[in-house]
Design a protein around this motif. Structure first.
Motif, PDB file in Angstrom:
ATOM      1  N   ASN A  47     -27.038   0.919  37.982  1.00 38.24           N
ATOM      2  CA  ASN A  47     -27.006   1.993  38.972  1.00 38.24           C
ATOM      3  C   ASN A  47     -27.145   1.481  40.392  1.00 38.24           C
ATOM      4  O   ASN A  47     -26.656   2.109  41.331  1.00 38.24           O
ATOM      5  N   TYR A  53     -28.464   4.083  43.054  1.00 36.97           N
ATOM      6  CA  TYR A  53     -29.808   3.833  43.565  1.00 36.97           C
ATOM      7  C   TYR A  53     -29.724   2.878  44.738  1.00 36.97           C
ATOM      8  O   TYR A  53     -28.879   1.984  44.773  1.00 36.97           O
ATOM      9  N   GLU A  88     -20.449   9.877  30.316  1.00 41.15           N
ATOM     10  CA  GLU A  88     -20.220  10.861  31.374  1.00 41.15           C
ATOM     11  C   GLU A  88     -18.734  11.152  31.424  1.00 41.15           C
ATOM     12  O   GLU A  88     -18.041  10.792  32.351  1.00 41.15           O
TER      13      GLU A  88
ATOM     14  N   ASP B 355     -32.017  18.489  35.552  1.00 37.59           N
ATOM     15  CA  ASP B 355     -31.650  17.764  36.765  1.00 37.59           C
ATOM     16  C   ASP B 355     -32.833  17.012  37.326  1.00 37.59           C
ATOM     17  O   ASP B 355     -32.713  16.287  38.289  1.00 37.59           O
ATOM     18  N   VAL B 357     -36.209  14.410  37.241  1.00 34.89           N
ATOM     19  CA  VAL B 357     -36.417  13.058  36.726  1.00 34.89           C
ATOM     20  C   VAL B 357     -37.128  13.135  35.386  1.00 34.89           C
ATOM     21  O   VAL B 357     -38.106  13.836  35.255  1.00 34.89           O
TER      22      VAL B 357
ATOM     23  N   GLU C 289     -36.140  13.779  44.126  1.00 35.82           N
ATOM     24  CA  GLU C 289     -35.397  13.909  42.889  1.00 35.82           C
ATOM     25  C   GLU C 289     -34.293  12.866  42.811  1.00 35.82           C
ATOM     26  O   GLU C 289     -33.506  12.713  43.716  1.00 35.82           O
ATOM     27  N   VAL C 290     -34.278  12.143  41.731  1.00 32.34           N
ATOM     28  CA  VAL C 290     -33.211  11.193  41.486  1.00 32.34           C
ATOM     29  C   VAL C 290     -32.687  11.502  40.102  1.00 32.34           C
ATOM     30  O   VAL C 290     -33.451  11.552  39.145  1.00 32.34           O
ATOM     31  N   LYS C 291     -31.413  11.762  40.005  1.00 31.14           N
ATOM     32  CA  LYS C 291     -30.903  12.085  38.692  1.00 31.14           C
ATOM     33  C   LYS C 291     -30.788  10.824  37.857  1.00 31.14           C
ATOM     34  O   LYS C 291     -30.301   9.806  38.318  1.00 31.14           O
ATOM     35  N   LYS C 292     -31.275  10.903  36.644  1.00 31.42           N
ATOM     36  CA  LYS C 292     -31.193   9.738  35.770  1.00 31.42           C
ATOM     37  C   LYS C 292     -29.814   9.706  35.120  1.00 31.42           C
ATOM     38  O   LYS C 292     -29.290  10.713  34.706  1.00 31.42           O
ATOM     39  N   VAL C 293     -29.262   8.507  35.096  1.00 26.27           N
ATOM     40  CA  VAL C 293     -27.930   8.385  34.497  1.00 26.27           C
ATOM     41  C   VAL C 293     -28.050   7.747  33.125  1.00 26.27           C
ATOM     42  O   VAL C 293     -28.712   6.752  32.983  1.00 26.27           O
TER      43      VAL C 293
END
Lengths: 252, 357, 293
Positions: A47, A53, A88, B355, B357, C289-293
């Motif tokens: 990421n 990130y 995805e 949405d 964490v 907030e960080v969306k987890k992938v």
């Protein structure tokens, strides 16, 4: 000369360092595998590479160009494509549409020529399709062209995601746990495909993987991570016999 | 069941997938063109209105159904289109010049609104557009120089091609031609890279981004395109109503547009037309309901919102793919008869995708 | 002096926004959905109170308590019967569903109670107190006091009661809570019930000011501004957000001449848009907030 280089990358979420001073480089044409227990920071590393990130420290170089500040949507234009751990895909679209999106970075039409669907827009669709068909042939997806992703079995979905990444004509391919969720037969097929991608298409691969026998079979070099730090790196044989790696995995 | 033997890539690119399509859609257009021969002015007016609703529906469908961005304030774009058109006509701009200006203005308004709020997702976006809808309604009331405020603004009905907009047959043809043009434009966008990028954003932003889709740019573009279609519908609506008052473009109209796309079927252009027909005939439907209900309930003004809500809830719960989805199911039932299985369209069990964490 | 007067009035109306926003926040924290019908539930609360106190002549406090109870039970079954069916569907579906429910409630209210404007007498109606030249109405005091009492009650409930802790656990992590043996579905319905109850409290407190008719459901929309300002995840944030909105509205109303005409009516929406543009996560958001992938 290495194709891809990670220099001193550190990523912190609050007080937790998900990656701590990680550096490595990948040569052109290599299959480079990253292993490590859950939470070792493997996916975080991907990421960071695809710029989802922000690293708190360190740089990433691709073809000797610093890409640490590149916009996330421009990464694929440089020639870096990726797949995702939990798939995805565009679920309510057909396989064909998913793959055509892989060609998005080559878009030349503007909105006006699209509204009127000018001959140039039509020509572009044909060009996209030619490349997509190559990939479909390569990965045996002929039967699924017009199927919605929703209706596909898991193994095929994984394949579609790989195909979509290949459609971008990448120089570097990031695969996040390509074999997870696949049956034994599918994993064996995948091994051949990955080797083919390396040798026939000349694409460099960085891969995150858990299945050690699979890893040892396809990898040229391996990097082991634990708690965000590099544990060991080297040839598959070396890693297999490394004491630290054994300990991290087996708790011995 | 029809099997199509594909020999050329263009078969996948073309709008009509086979000769059957070509035949039925040509027939439909012919029938629509011949309608003034059999229908009287009242029904032509109704169908013109349905055409206008369909165009607005296409706009909202591109935004909500294809890009996955909710808008609870879309009546504002109808307002922008209607007022701009009326203002231009009042100042002597001819019809054929005014329409393109209206489209460009609504496109730009959409882009300008889209850029700041495109960082928002899901719920936040719905709330923001709701608030913008209220603000727009307020602007229509207070910006008297441009809109006439609460006094209203009469819409000039100029001559166009030597015909008058008072002539309901002529107005019907104008609406029909614009609907067909809008339909083609929407289909073209959706079969191009831009349309695919919209769908990509709807289904997975993160994957879209990793494939080189500039999320901000395409969301703003979707807003702008949606605004352009809806603005065009607004201009035609101005002719249809004849006299603009700001309270026309209220939250209820925005929600009616949403009802239209939900009832028609999210994510399908056919759905917009089905939905428009449904919404267009809703007042008549309510009138019929009133006749059948006991007069103590039937004569109540609350019946209308109540039915509106019931229809919305019914479709969300039991027919989330709308009328178009039902149509597909019925078609498949006959094609596969007698082997049709109910399970084909069984709702998949889904778990909350967080949405956080 | 005038400024302080304005602020007191603003705080009172802000408390109402805050209470409605609190309902949004509770449901959002637990289920990540937004109940667009919150304002309509408030309206139902006001109407039920009118029936009990105004029509049936019940004592104010009894009627108040009974109203909250009725609406809370209603909220419970609203979730258990209707809303639960679409859990996990895209956000859009919930938005449309709750908007539809709001229309049904409003339609029902105008069919059952009619479209007139009603009022019922409260112990606070028409009484004022003077303090250092400030005029404070008992109604405003009752709103502020009611909000404070409710807030402390909820605080103790969520912090100390077993079921309150279970609710917090469910909203942090549904799956983990489920594995720990917490009946997550039941808890969600309970949260809907609490949030409906809070809306009913707001409705009854508000009734002496705005009187009772179907248009008070629009307060729900202004309360969005409060919730967004508060960060949509924070319970104190919702109340503080509400109070800020209340004060801004009062100020905009008084100084309209210096700003532009009609600014009061849209001030809440302007604050909402500005907040979303400048602080998309609200002022009191606790985590990035960080969306987890």
């Amino acid at each position: 000369m290495s194709l891809f280089e990670v220099k001193n990358i550190t990523v912190a979420f609050g007080g937790v360092k998900a990656l701590n001073d990680v550096s490595f480089d990948v040569d052109k044409g290599e299959i480079f595998t990253i292993i490590g227990p859950n939470g070792a920071g493997k996916s975080t590393l991907f990421n960071v590479i695809s710029r989802i990130y922000e690293p708190s420290k360190g740089e990433i170089y691709f073809e000797n160009k610093n890409i640490s500040k590149t916009k996330p949507h421009n990464i694929s234009k440089l020639g870096i494509a990726r797949t995702f751990q939990n798939l995805e895909l565009f679920e309510n679209a057909t396989v064909l549409q998913n793959l055509l999106l892989g060609r998005h970075i080559y878009k030349k039409t503007n909105i006006l020529s699209e509204v009127f669907f000018t001959p140039s827009a039509r020509k572009q669709e044909h060009e996209y399709r030619l490349k997509v068909e190559e990939v479909i042939d390569f990965l045996d997806l002929q039967h699924y062209r017009d199927t919605l992703i929703n209706g596909l079995p898991y193994g095929v979905r994984k394949n579609v995601e790989l195909a979509r990444a290949l459609c971008t004509d990448p120089k570097l391919l990031l695969l996040d746990e390509p074999s997870s969720g696949l049956t034994n037969e599918e994993t064996i097929d995948l091994g051949f495909w990955i080797k083919d991608i390396q040798s026939l298409l000349g694409i460099t691969i960085i891969m995150i993987e858990h299945d050690m026998s699979f890893v040892n079979k396809v990898s040229d070099r391996i990097l082991a991570l634990n708690y965000g730090k590099i544990l060991a790196s080297g040839l598959p044989e070396e890693i297999k016999n490394n004491v630290d790696v054994k300990q991290a995995y087996m708790g011995e | 069941m029809r099997f199509i033997f594909k020999t050329k890539y263009s078969q996948d690119i073309n709008i009509a997938k086979h000769n059957g399509d070509r035949f039925w859609y040509s027939l439909l257009i012919l029938i629509m063109a011949a309608l003034p021969l059999v229908l009287d002015d009242f029904y032509l007016g109704e169908i013109s209105y349905i055409c206008i609703l369909s165009i607005a529906g296409i706009g909202l469908m591109i935004l909500s159904g294809y890009t996955g961005l909710a808008s609870l304030g879309h009546a504002a774009f109808l307002g922008v289109g209607a007022y701009t058109h009326a203002f231009l006509l009042t100042n002597g701009v001819p019809f054929y010049a005014s329409i393109p200006i209206v489209i460009v203005v609504s496109f730009l308004v959409g882009a300008v609104i889209g850029i700041p709020i495109l960082r928002l997702t899901g719920m936040y976006l719905a709330i923001a557009t709701l608030a913008l809808g209220f603000i727009a309604e307020h602007v229509f009331i207070k910006w008297e120089h441009f809109t006439g405020g609460n006094r209203g603004l009469p819409v000039p009905q100029p001559e166009f091609l030597g015909m008058s907009f008072y002539d309901s047959v002529f107005f019907y043809y104008v609406c029909l031609v614009f609907l067909i043009a809008a339909m083609f434009a929407a289909i073209n966008i959706l079969r191009s890279p831009t349309g695919r990028a919209f769908v990509a954003i709807r289904d997975s932003e993160i994957a879209a981004q990793s494939l080189g889709v500039n999320l901000g740019l395409y969301k703003a573009l979707s807003f702008a395109i949606s605004g352009a279609f809806t603005g065009l519908a607004g201009a035609l609506l101005a002719h249809y109503i004849g006299y603009l008052a700001p309270d026309i473009f209220n939250i209820f109209l925005s929600l009616t547009l949403l009802l239209l796309i939900v009832v028609g079927g999210m994510g399908s252009l056919h759905g917009t037309v089905f939905g428009a027909i449904f919404v267009g005939f809703l007042p008549q439907l309510i009138a019929i309901c009133r006749d059948y209900l006991p007069s103590s309930i039937g004569s109540q003004p609350g019946l209308e919102p109540m039915l509106f809500g019931l229809i919305l809830v019914f479709f969300i719960l039991y027919e989330p793919l709308g009328i178009y989805g039902r149509w597909i199911k019925i078609k498949l039932f006959f094609e596969l008869f007698p082997t049709y299985k109910r399970q084909t369209f069984k709702k998949q069990k889904v778990f909350t995708k967080s949405d956080r964490v | 002096m005038q400024l302080i007067q304005l602020i007191i009035d603003g705080v009172a109306s802000g408390c109402i926004y805050g209470l409605v926003a609190l309902g949004f926040v509770l449901i959002y924290k637990a289920t990540e959905t937004i109940n667009f019908a919150q304002g309509d539930i408030l309206m139902l609360g006001a109407f039920v109170a009118y029936s009990l106190i105004g029509l049936m002549g019940m004592d104010y406090l009894t009627g108040f308590a009974l109203t909250v109870l009725i609406i809370a039970v209603f909220g419970f079954f609203l979730d258990a019967v209707v809303v639960r069916q679409i859990i996990g569907q895209p956000a859009f579906a919930t938005v449309m569903l709750t908007i539809g429910l709001g229309f049904i409630f409003r339609g029902f209210a105008s069919i059952y109670w009619g479209t007139d404007i009603f009022s019922f007498s409260t112990p606070f109606s028409g009484k004022i107190t003077e303090f250092n030249g400030l005029i404070i109405s008992y109604v405003n005091l009752s709103i502020i006091a009611g909000t404070a009492i409710l807030m402390s009650a909820l605080y103790f409930f969520f912090t100390f009661s077993k079921i309150g802790v279970a609710m917090r656990a469910s909203s942090e992590n549904q799956l983990a809570a489920y594995y720990m043996g917490i009946p997550v579905k039941f808890i969600f319905s309970l949260i809907w019930s609490i949030s409906a109850g809070v809306a009913a409290v707001a409705g009854v407190l508000l009734a002496p000011i705005t009187l009772v008719d179907t248009s008070i459901s629009l307060i729900g929309l202004k309360a969005f501004a409060a919730a967004v300002l508060g960060g949509f995840g924070s319970i104190p944030g919702a109340i503080v957000g509400g109070i800020i909105i209340g004060i801004v509205e009062q100020l905009c109303g008084t100084y309209e001449n210096y700003l532009f005409e009609g600014v009061r009516e849209i001030s809440a929406y302007l604050v909402l848009i500005l907040t979303l543009i400048i602080y998309p996560r609200g002022l009191f958001s606790d985590k990035a907030e960080v969306k987890k992938v």
